[in-house]
Design an enzyme around this catalytic site. Structure first.
Site, PDB file in Angstrom:
ATOM      1  N   SER A  30       0.852  -1.190   0.000  1.00 41.96           N
ATOM      2  CA  SER A  30       0.000   0.000   0.000  1.00 41.96           C
ATOM      3  C   SER A  30       0.883   1.234   0.000  1.00 41.96           C
ATOM      4  CB  SER A  30      -0.881   0.011   1.259  1.00 41.96           C
ATOM      5  OG  SER A  30      -1.514   1.274   1.441  1.00 41.96           O
TER       6      SER A  30
ATOM      7  N   TYR B  52      -1.308  -0.352  10.201  1.00 41.07           N
ATOM      8  CA  TYR B  52      -1.457  -0.909   8.856  1.00 41.07           C
ATOM      9  C   TYR B  52      -0.241  -0.543   7.990  1.00 41.07           C
ATOM     10  CZ  TYR B  52      -3.541  -1.446   4.154  1.00 41.07           C
ATOM     11  OH  TYR B  52      -3.804  -1.788   2.843  1.00 41.07           O
TER      12      TYR B  52
END
Length: 276
Positions: free
Chosen positions: A146, A159
């Protein structure tokens, strides 16, 4: 691009979103595809969707598996090998976040669950997908990272940290496996219009923070990420390994989004004010 006729792929998290789009893209090019996930009903629906656009002769199947459980990953790899007669491609797409908010307000269980899903799940996929690839002399493994793994996204730090670790995991695996013909890369999507992200991409204060940081001025589509996965999976990228490739409309040129907007809504104010 060439076809993928006769090749075999395993895609974790293949029941929805980017994983589903990637599975459909590979199957459309003739690849035998096995998807896995934790919810059987979603996998059944996804297989029907993928099969509807698959090339003649491409087989599509599924296996219920939790990527944080090693025995499940072993079973998923075995199912892909059995269906496809080997394993040429593995896309470790399963991921997500169990925590939203500042790091100092994070619950340990949520931190562990997020790391388990993103980092450990990818580690186990690489570990066991690489074994049949070693036997047959090569393959391509792709990790789902990501933009949050490359830049700071406030209140999404757990995350992002898991994704940053995932990127390094893929780089080291690429270094270790390159001499055996196995390539390992990761993709770093920006904000993509998936079911999971719909509350944001449909219109929100957070989207208003995202868009000025994206030079192309819009969110991405799952199929756009799937095209990069297809390229990395196939022979067209035969001399590319150990790379973490952004597909984010150019947002990596600017800054990450401020998920503190969502955290404030969740906590009813600044989460730091709720600490003892």
């Amino acid at each position: 691009m060439t076809t993928l006729n006769g090749r075999s792929a395993l895609i974790t998290g293949g029941g929805s979103g980017i994983g589903l789009a990637a599975a459909a893209r590979l199957a459309a090019d003739g690849c035998n595809v096995t998807i896995c996930g934790r919810t059987e009903s979603k996998l059944v629906e996804a297989v029907a969707q993928i099969a509807g656009g698959a090339a003649d002769g491409a087989e599509v199947g599924y296996v219920v598996a939790d990527v944080t459980a090693e025995d499940d990953v072993i079973r998923a790899v075995a199912a892909a090998v059995e269906q496809g007669g080997g394993l040429d491609i593995a896309f470790a797409c399963a991921g997500g976040s169990q925590h939203l908010g500042p790091l100092v307000a994070a619950e340990l269980d949520a931190v562990r669950a997020t790391i388990e899903l993103n980092y450990i799940g990818t580690f186990l996929t690489i570990k066991h997908a690489a074994r049949p690839m070693l036997t047959q002399g090569g393959g391509s493994i792709i990790g789902m990272s990501s933009h949050a793994g490359a830049d700071s996204f406030r209140s999404l730090g757990v995350y992002g940290s898991a994704k940053a670790g995932l990127d390094m995991l893929c780089r080291v695996a690429a270094d270790e496996l390159g001499s055996r013909g196995i390539r390992v890369n990761s993709v770093q999507p920006g904000i993509v219009a998936t079911e999971l992200m719909d509350p944001i991409t449909a219109g929100s204060r957070l989207l208003d923070d995202y868009l000025p940081q994206i030079p192309m001025g819009r969110v991405g589509q799952p199929e756009e990420v799937a095209e990069l996965v297809r390229f990395l999976a196939g022979p067209e990228s035969s001399w590319i390994t150990g790379q973490c490739i952004a597909v984010d409309g150019g947002q990596n040129l600017r800054r990450g989004a401020d998920y503190g907007v969502m955290a404030a809504e969740l906590f009813g104010g600044d989460p730091l004010d709720t600490l003892d």
